[in-house]
Write a protein that holds these residues in place. Structure first.
Motif, PDB file in Angstrom:
ATOM      1  N   ARG A  70      -3.618   6.305  -5.545  1.00 16.88           N
ATOM      2  CA  ARG A  70      -2.580   5.578  -4.818  1.00 16.88           C
ATOM      3  C   ARG A  70      -1.238   6.292  -4.935  1.00 16.88           C
ATOM      4  NH1 ARG A  70       1.153   1.616  -6.487  1.00 16.88           N
ATOM      5  NH2 ARG A  70       1.685   0.001  -4.949  1.00 16.88           N
ATOM      6  N   ARG A  71      -0.899   6.722  -6.142  1.00 21.13           N
ATOM      7  CA  ARG A  71       0.380   7.384  -6.352  1.00 21.13           C
ATOM      8  C   ARG A  71       0.473   8.678  -5.557  1.00 21.13           C
ATOM      9  NH1 ARG A  71       2.197   8.737 -12.416  1.00 21.13           N
ATOM     10  NH2 ARG A  71       2.272   6.453 -12.450  1.00 21.13           N
ATOM     11  N   LEU A  74       0.906   8.086  -1.830  1.00 20.44           N
ATOM     12  CA  LEU A  74       2.279   7.723  -1.488  1.00 20.44           C
ATOM     13  C   LEU A  74       3.188   8.941  -1.506  1.00 20.44           C
ATOM     14  CD1 LEU A  74       2.571   4.369  -3.468  1.00 20.44           C
ATOM     15  CD2 LEU A  74       2.701   4.624  -0.981  1.00 20.44           C
ATOM     16  N   TYR A  75       3.031   9.796  -2.534  1.00 25.92           N
ATOM     17  CA  TYR A  75       3.831  11.020  -2.575  1.00 25.92           C
ATOM     18  C   TYR A  75       3.544  11.889  -1.347  1.00 25.92           C
ATOM     19  CZ  TYR A  75       5.102  10.130  -7.482  1.00 25.92           C
ATOM     20  OH  TYR A  75       5.604   9.597  -8.639  1.00 25.92           O
ATOM     21  N   ILE A 173       3.419   3.710   4.147  1.00 23.67           N
ATOM     22  CA  ILE A 173       3.971   3.580   2.793  1.00 23.67           C
ATOM     23  C   ILE A 173       4.167   2.109   2.443  1.00 23.67           C
ATOM     24  CG2 ILE A 173       6.022   4.000   1.383  1.00 23.67           C
ATOM     25  CD1 ILE A 173       6.295   6.695   2.811  1.00 23.67           C
ATOM     26  N   ALA A 174       4.768   1.340   3.357  1.00 28.11           N
ATOM     27  CA  ALA A 174       5.021  -0.077   3.097  1.00 28.11           C
ATOM     28  C   ALA A 174       3.714  -0.831   2.883  1.00 28.11           C
ATOM     29  CB  ALA A 174       5.813  -0.683   4.254  1.00 28.11           C
ATOM     30  N   THR A 176       0.766   0.409   1.928  1.00 22.58           N
ATOM     31  CA  THR A 176       0.111   0.856   0.697  1.00 22.58           C
ATOM     32  C   THR A 176       0.730   0.177  -0.520  1.00 22.58           C
ATOM     33  OG1 THR A 176      -0.414   2.995   1.693  1.00 22.58           O
ATOM     34  CG2 THR A 176      -0.477   2.867  -0.702  1.00 22.58           C
ATOM     35  N   LEU A 177       2.052   0.124  -0.578  1.00 19.99           N
ATOM     36  CA  LEU A 177       2.728  -0.531  -1.699  1.00 19.99           C
ATOM     37  C   LEU A 177       2.388  -2.017  -1.778  1.00 19.99           C
ATOM     38  CD1 LEU A 177       6.253   1.143  -1.412  1.00 19.99           C
ATOM     39  CD2 LEU A 177       4.573   1.474  -3.255  1.00 19.99           C
ATOM     40  N   ARG A 178       2.147  -2.629  -0.627  1.00 19.32           N
ATOM     41  CA  ARG A 178       1.942  -4.085  -0.604  1.00 19.32           C
ATOM     42  C   ARG A 178       0.484  -4.492  -0.802  1.00 19.32           C
ATOM     43  NH1 ARG A 178       4.796  -8.485   0.966  1.00 19.32           N
ATOM     44  NH2 ARG A 178       3.643 -10.264   1.808  1.00 19.32           N
ATOM     45  N   ALA A 182      -1.802  -0.992  -7.734  1.00 10.63           N
ATOM     46  CA  ALA A 182      -1.822   0.152  -8.651  1.00 10.63           C
ATOM     47  C   ALA A 182      -2.935  -0.062  -9.658  1.00 10.63           C
ATOM     48  CB  ALA A 182      -0.479   0.285  -9.354  1.00 10.63           C
TER      49      ALA A 182
END
Length: 532
Positions: A70-71, A74-75, A173-174, A176-178, A182
């Motif tokens: 996931r990290r 996002l990067y 990005i939005a 994935t974060l939601r 993690a």
């Protein structure tokens, strides 16, 4: 519907990174006019992205297994978005090429982690559906690039083909974060495997050198010192990579790529299938697009529309049949899909002659798209199922690296085959001063310039010769593509053994989800035994 939001987040990223492989093709004339770029520089606008993507895929998979899928996803999205902005604002071609290389690096991080995120987000039948839709998005993106590039370039200018990535990347990005949590990593010295830095570096050098040699070979010559040096560097780096990985295995460390997998017929067959599928299905599209625009004189939008049957067929087959084909032994849809690609190429060859028009492409592209839609989603899920979820990034990176190298190899080889055949046809006419240079001009989209260079009374005969030379070259391109796809299909059918593809072994990413249903446990245990 909430459960499918992680799939949407992954598909958004996959779509923009794969579209950017081909979206630039139809915008190159506008880039050349505005930035005063040479033909060699325009080649690197495309090749810089492909080189970075192919060279860094496996290294990105290793980093994802170390720092989290996931990290790194996002990067990758962030790097890709910033590089896309730089591409759209580039004041000269040198900065555009540099931004494209960075864009490819971000794309590699996204590509290597997408499959692993799906493995961690879905189980059972939902996983089959997710991989089917994701495979459809991949196939549609690869083929839709020319059409989308034509639409944007014609109506909004060439920078728009890069700037359009910004809102899509922001949405990904939005989301994935939601919607993608993690992972919870357990404490302790074994929670995170060591990064195989030496393996990542040597493989990147090997893949980068090989890709560079294949890209430059058609232009500089296969026996030029530059190309021979690149091939030598690739061979040496690959030998060092093999030694490094074997040493890591002997010392009980986690290698970037488990070479023992390549000794298994199933995994080796999947890698061969990945290479030949991408090359056999998509390697010819660059020349087909040039034929549509330079010989048939279609505009960017019309040329893109002529290629949409492949995208449409691929999307429909993968989306509709994805849930069902995931239940089959993987060698059946992958091998059958490759054979369908071979049949599609033969149909394209049958319709290609001096008088051929864009309608002659429809049947062959549809059959090719059916093959891509059958093979792509199963290929990825079968590869990631060979390892535990925490190492799915490695498997996803490996299969996608083979796919990108297959595309690169196909473009180089098919370009050489095309120019060789066109050279012979032009030389046979007896009135072309430099057939080799004229054949290279045809491959570079200069058909109308060749016709315009002869006296007016001779132009009808010159136009007929150009049509005949291009059709003859494409005839050989389609034949070789069919042979490659057929070979891949036979290899997969012969080497890939029936077995379960879903890997249900518990992992840090899966500890928060329900356990495996009882009816899936025997197959899971069988898959675990197969890996041991």
């Amino acid at each position: 519907m909430r459960k499918w939001w992680p799939l949407v987040a992954v598909c958004l990223g996959a779509f923009i990174l794969l579209v950017d492989v081909t979206i630039v093709n139809v915008a190159l004339p506008a880039v050349s006019a505005e930035l005063d770029a040479s033909f060699s520089a325009l080649q690197w606008v495309i090749d810089g992205y492909a080189l970075a993507l192919a060279a860094l895929l496996l290294a990105s998979g290793s980093l994802a297994d170390r720092f989290g899928h996931r990290r790194l996803y996002l990067y990758g999205l962030g790097v890709f978005a910033v590089a896309s902005l730089a591409c759209g604002l580039a004041p000269n071609v040198e900065l555009l090429i540099a931004a494209r290389v960075v864009q490819g690096a971000g794309g590699a991080a996204m590509f290597a982690t997408s499959a692993a995120l799906l493995v961690g987000s879905y189980q059972g039948r939902d996983r089959g559906t997710a991989f089917g839709v994701w495979g459809a998005a991949n196939g549609a993106a690869a083929a839709a690039g020319p059409l989308l590039g034509g639409l944007l370039t014609e109506h909004f200018g060439w920078p728009s083909i890069f700037l359009v990535n910004l809102p899509i990347a922001a949405a990904a990005i939005a989301l994935t974060l939601r919607v993608i949590p993690a992972p919870t990593v357990p404490a302790g010295p074994t929670a995170r495997p060591r990064v195989d830095v030496a393996g990542a570096a040597t493989f990147t050098v090997a893949a980068g050198s090989l890709t560079y040699a294949l890209i430059r070979g058609g232009d500089a010559g296969w026996t030029s010192p530059e190309v021979l040096a690149a091939f030598t560097a690739a061979a040496v780096a690959l030998a060092v990579f093999t030694a490094v990985e074997l040493r890591a295995e002997r010392r009980g460390r986690t290698p970037m790529l488990d070479l023992a997998l390549l000794r298994r017929p199933s995994f080796a067959g999947l890698m061969g299938g990945a290479l030949l599928l991408q090359g056999g299905a998509f390697g010819c599209l660059v020349l087909v697009s040039i034929w549509l625009q330079s010989v048939l004189e279609l505009g960017p939008i019309a040329a893109g529309l002529a290629l949409t049957p492949l995208a449409a067929a691929s999307f429909l087959v993968a989306a509709v049949a994805g849930r069902h084909i995931q239940r089959l032994a993987p060698r059946l849809p992958i091998g059958g899909g490759l054979l369908a690609v071979a049949a599609g190429m033969l149909l394209l060859r049958a319709g290609m002659d001096t008088d051929a028009g864009r309608g002659s492409l429809v049947a062959g592209l549809v059959v090719t798209g059916i093959g891509v839609g059958l093979a792509t989603p199963v290929l990825v899920s079968a590869a990631t199922a060979t390892v535990e979820p925490r190492r799915a990034g490695m498997a996803g990176g490996a299969v996608n690296t083979f796919r990108q190298l297959g595309m690169t190899l196909a473009i180089a080889v098919l370009g050489a085959v095309f120019t060789g055949r066109a050279d012979r046809v032009l030389a046979g006419a007896g009135n072309v001063p430099d057939p080799k240079e004229a054949a290279a001009a045809l491959a570079g989209g200069q058909a109308q310039h060749l016709v315009a260079a002869v006296p007016g009374s001779a132009q009808p005969a010159a136009r007929e010769l150009v049509h005949r030379a291009f059709a003859s070259g494409l005839d050989q391109v389609f034949l070789l593509s069919a042979a490659a796809a057929a070979l891949g299909g036979l290899l997969v059918l012969a080497l890939v053994r029936p077995g379960r593809r879903d890997h249900q072994e518990p992992s840090p990413e899966a500890t928060a989800r329900p356990s495996v249903p009882p009816q899936e446990a025997p197959a899971r245990d069988k898959a675990a035994a197969l890996r041991s």
